[in-house]
Design an enzyme around this catalytic site. Structure first.
Site, PDB file in Angstrom:
ATOM      1  N   TYR A 174      -1.632   2.172  -1.173  1.00 58.70           N
ATOM      2  CA  TYR A 174      -2.071   0.985  -1.916  1.00 58.70           C
ATOM      3  C   TYR A 174      -0.975   0.415  -2.818  1.00 58.70           C
ATOM      4  CZ  TYR A 174      -4.847  -2.073  -4.899  1.00 58.70           C
ATOM      5  OH  TYR A 174      -5.322  -3.163  -5.600  1.00 58.70           O
ATOM      6  N   SER A 182      -1.334  -6.331  -7.696  1.00 62.32           N
ATOM      7  CA  SER A 182      -1.883  -5.271  -8.539  1.00 62.32           C
ATOM      8  C   SER A 182      -0.822  -4.810  -9.532  1.00 62.32           C
ATOM      9  CB  SER A 182      -2.328  -4.077  -7.692  1.00 62.32           C
ATOM     10  OG  SER A 182      -2.714  -2.984  -8.511  1.00 62.32           O
TER      11      SER A 182
END
Length: 267
Positions: free
Chosen positions: A172, A158
């Site tokens: 995350y 990401s």
């Protein structure tokens, strides 16, 4: 006509993945489904897994309209389910050309309320599960890889791993940063075994994870900081994965490919 034929041949030589054996985790929807569909349409033999067996089979049935796709339901965070899934895969294939680790989780909560259970869920899937499914599949990857055409590990990271997000999803981005570094570590140690490991770092993809932010902020607000002024498309993710899995990507390892329209990479 001859030049056209030559062009077609070089495209297939460099970017063709027909016949490659591919496993995509977290593939019943979103990015995983987009990548799996791209490989199926390109002629690969694709296996998909996700926690929801019914959704996994439904997705496989949908993708079989375009080619080969087999459902292998599995919760990557479960050691027993990983073992069972690898055993089922071995019933179909004696080698694996491409592993796409896409399965992931997100947990959002204010700092004062962020639960340990949420942190553990994210890390158990995004880092621990990814590591151990890779470990268990290394023998199949090694069986497929050669000096000129290595087997490929493609981890879906990401852009939150290398820039600081404004939303409270603490586990995350930390987990994705860990996955990015784990990928580079694997790349170095698996290279002698003819296995590469690379990262695709997507930006704003219209998945279930983004739905809440999209509803709250609106599309125009999300697009404003993106230089290319659109969200990440399914074809963007499929194209990046196919490139890394093809002959054109055979000499890349420990690389990070941002597919973000410049959102985090031009700041």
């Amino acid at each position: 006509m001859e030049s056209q034929a030559s062009s077609g041949n070089i495209i297939q030589e460099l970017f063709g993945v027909a016949g490659k054996r591919v496993l995509v985790t977290g593939a019943s929807r979103g990015i995983g489904q987009a990548i799996a569909e791209g490989f199926v349409k390109a002629g690969a033999r694709v296996y998909i897994c996700s926690r929801d067996a019914a959704k996994c089979e439904a997705t496989a049935e949908e993708l079989r309209r375009f080619g080969h796709c087999t459902a292998l339901p599995c919760d990557i965070a479960s050691a027993e389910q990983r073992r069972q899934m690898v055993a089922r895969l071995r019933e179909h294939e004696s080698a694996l050309d491409v592993l796409v680790n896409n399965a992931g989780a997100l947990w959002a909560a204010p700092l004062a309320e962020y639960p340990e259970s949420g942190w553990d869920k994210v890390f158990d899937l995004n880092v621990k599960g990814c590591f151990f499914i890779t470990k268990e599949l290394v023998p199949l990857l090694e069986a497929a890889g050669t000096h000129e055409d290595p087997a490929r590990i493609i981890n879906i990271g990401s852009i939150d791993a290398f820039h600081t997000p404004s939303h409270e999803t603490y586990a995350y981005p930390a987990s994705k940063a860990a996955l990015h570094h784990l990928t580079r570590h694997l790349a170095r140690l698996l290279a002698p075994r003819h296995i590469t490991a690379n990262i695709i770092a997507p930006g704003q993809f219209p998945s279930k994870m983004l739905a809440g932010t999209l509803e709250k902020k609106g599309l125009d607000t999300l697009l404003e900081p993106i230089p290319l002024k659109r969200l990440t498309a399914p074809s963007d993710m499929a194209g990046a994965a196919i490139y890394l899995a093809s002959r054109a990507g055979a000499y890349l390892t420990a690389a990070m490919v941002p597919v973000d329209g410049g959102l985090a990479t031009t700041l």
